[in-house]
Design an enzyme around this catalytic site. Sequence first.
Site, short mmCIF file in Angstrom:
data_model
loop_
_atom_site.label_atom_id
_atom_site.label_comp_id
_atom_site.label_asym_id
_atom_site.label_seq_id
_atom_site.Cartn_x
_atom_site.Cartn_y
_atom_site.Cartn_z
N GLU A 1 21.43 -15.94 10.84
CA GLU A 1 20.98 -17.67 10.93
C GLU A 1 19.52 -17.48 11.80
O GLU A 1 19.21 -16.80 11.61
CB GLU A 1 22.24 -18.28 12.04
CG GLU A 1 23.12 -18.60 11.26
CD GLU A 1 23.43 -19.33 10.27
OE1 GLU A 1 22.79 -20.25 10.51
OE2 GLU A 1 25.07 -19.05 9.29
N CYS A 2 18.72 -18.83 11.93
CA CYS A 2 17.68 -18.70 12.27
C CYS A 2 17.72 -18.94 14.02
O CYS A 2 17.62 -18.99 14.40
CB CYS A 2 16.58 -19.57 11.50
SG CYS A 2 17.45 -21.23 11.89
N GLY A 3 19.25 -19.53 14.12
CA GLY A 3 19.31 -19.55 15.60
C GLY A 3 19.65 -21.14 15.98
O GLY A 3 20.06 -21.51 17.28
N LYS B 1 11.90 -23.02 15.35
CA LYS B 1 12.95 -23.73 14.40
C LYS B 1 13.66 -24.53 15.71
O LYS B 1 14.31 -25.56 16.13
CB LYS B 1 13.86 -23.03 13.82
CG LYS B 1 13.09 -23.07 12.14
CD LYS B 1 14.48 -22.23 11.21
CE LYS B 1 13.54 -22.45 10.07
NZ LYS B 1 15.31 -21.90 8.68
N HIS C 1 11.04 -17.54 15.30
CA HIS C 1 12.10 -18.97 14.78
C HIS C 1 12.94 -19.50 16.45
O HIS C 1 13.07 -20.74 15.80
CB HIS C 1 13.54 -18.29 14.64
CG HIS C 1 13.65 -17.93 13.01
ND1 HIS C 1 12.78 -18.34 11.75
CD2 HIS C 1 14.66 -16.69 12.72
CE1 HIS C 1 14.12 -17.72 11.41
NE2 HIS C 1 14.14 -16.39 11.69
#
Length: 243
Positions: free
Chosen positions: A238-240, A134, A130
Site C-alpha cells: 500500500e502507498c500509505g 500522496k 509516498h
Amino acid sequence: MVQCMTLPAPASPAELDLDALNRAFESATPQDILRWAIKTFPTGLAQTSSFSIPVTLHMLYKELCPKQPVPVIFLDTLHHFPETLETVERAVERYDLNLHVYQAQGADSREEFVARYGSELWRRDIDRFHHLTKVEPLQRALEGISVKAWVTGRRRDQSATRRNMPILEEDSDGRLKINPLANWTQKDLWTYVYYNDVIYNPLHDKGYASIGDEPLTTPVQAGEPERAGRWRGSAKTECGIHI
C-alpha cells in the site's frame, strides 16, 4: 434496495452504528451504498480517484447525480503516466467534474520535485516519497474541502491486505471511509465498464492491471495477482493513504 433514510449529517463515524450498517450493506449494491452516503452527508462527502477505472465516479456523476456534485480529489504525484493525466482530462470533459487537484508541497512539476527533494526519491526512501506525494496532499485535501466522509474504489479481491476490508470504516482522523465496491470482483468491475461505457486508463489494454506512479508500476503477467505490478520486487503493498 437498501432504504435511503434522510439523516442529519453526523459529526463523526462515532455517531453511526458501523457494525449494523456494514451488515446491512453486505447485500447492497454500490449504488445503494452511494445513495445512503449522499443522503447521510449532504455536505462533506468527497470521492478520491486515481482515474484508473473510475466506476464510482461514473455512478455519482451519471447515475445518481446529486444536486450538489460530489467533489473529486485527484492526487497528482507528478510521477503519473501521461495516459493517467489524459484520462483525467477525458473524465473532466465527460462528467464536468468538481475536481480538486493536490500535489506535493513546493513542486508543480517532476523537475521541481527533483530539485526540491532529490532524484529518484522512490528508490532512496519510498515511504517519504509516498508521504510527500500522496499522504500529506490527501490530508491537505480532506481538510481543505472540509470532508466528513470519502469514497474509495477499493475491492476486497484486489489483494490479501484488502480481503477483510469493511464497506464502512473510520479513518485515522475520524472521518468515514466508504468502500462501495468492496464486494465486487474484477469481473464485476469490467462488466460495469463495458455495459455503461465507462472511460478507463488505456494502460489497462497494455497489461497494466493496477496503475500507480510510472517509476513504480509494471505490467502484470498472466496468472499474477491484480496488484503484482505495483512496487514489484518489494514487500510494499500500500502507498500509505489506506493504512
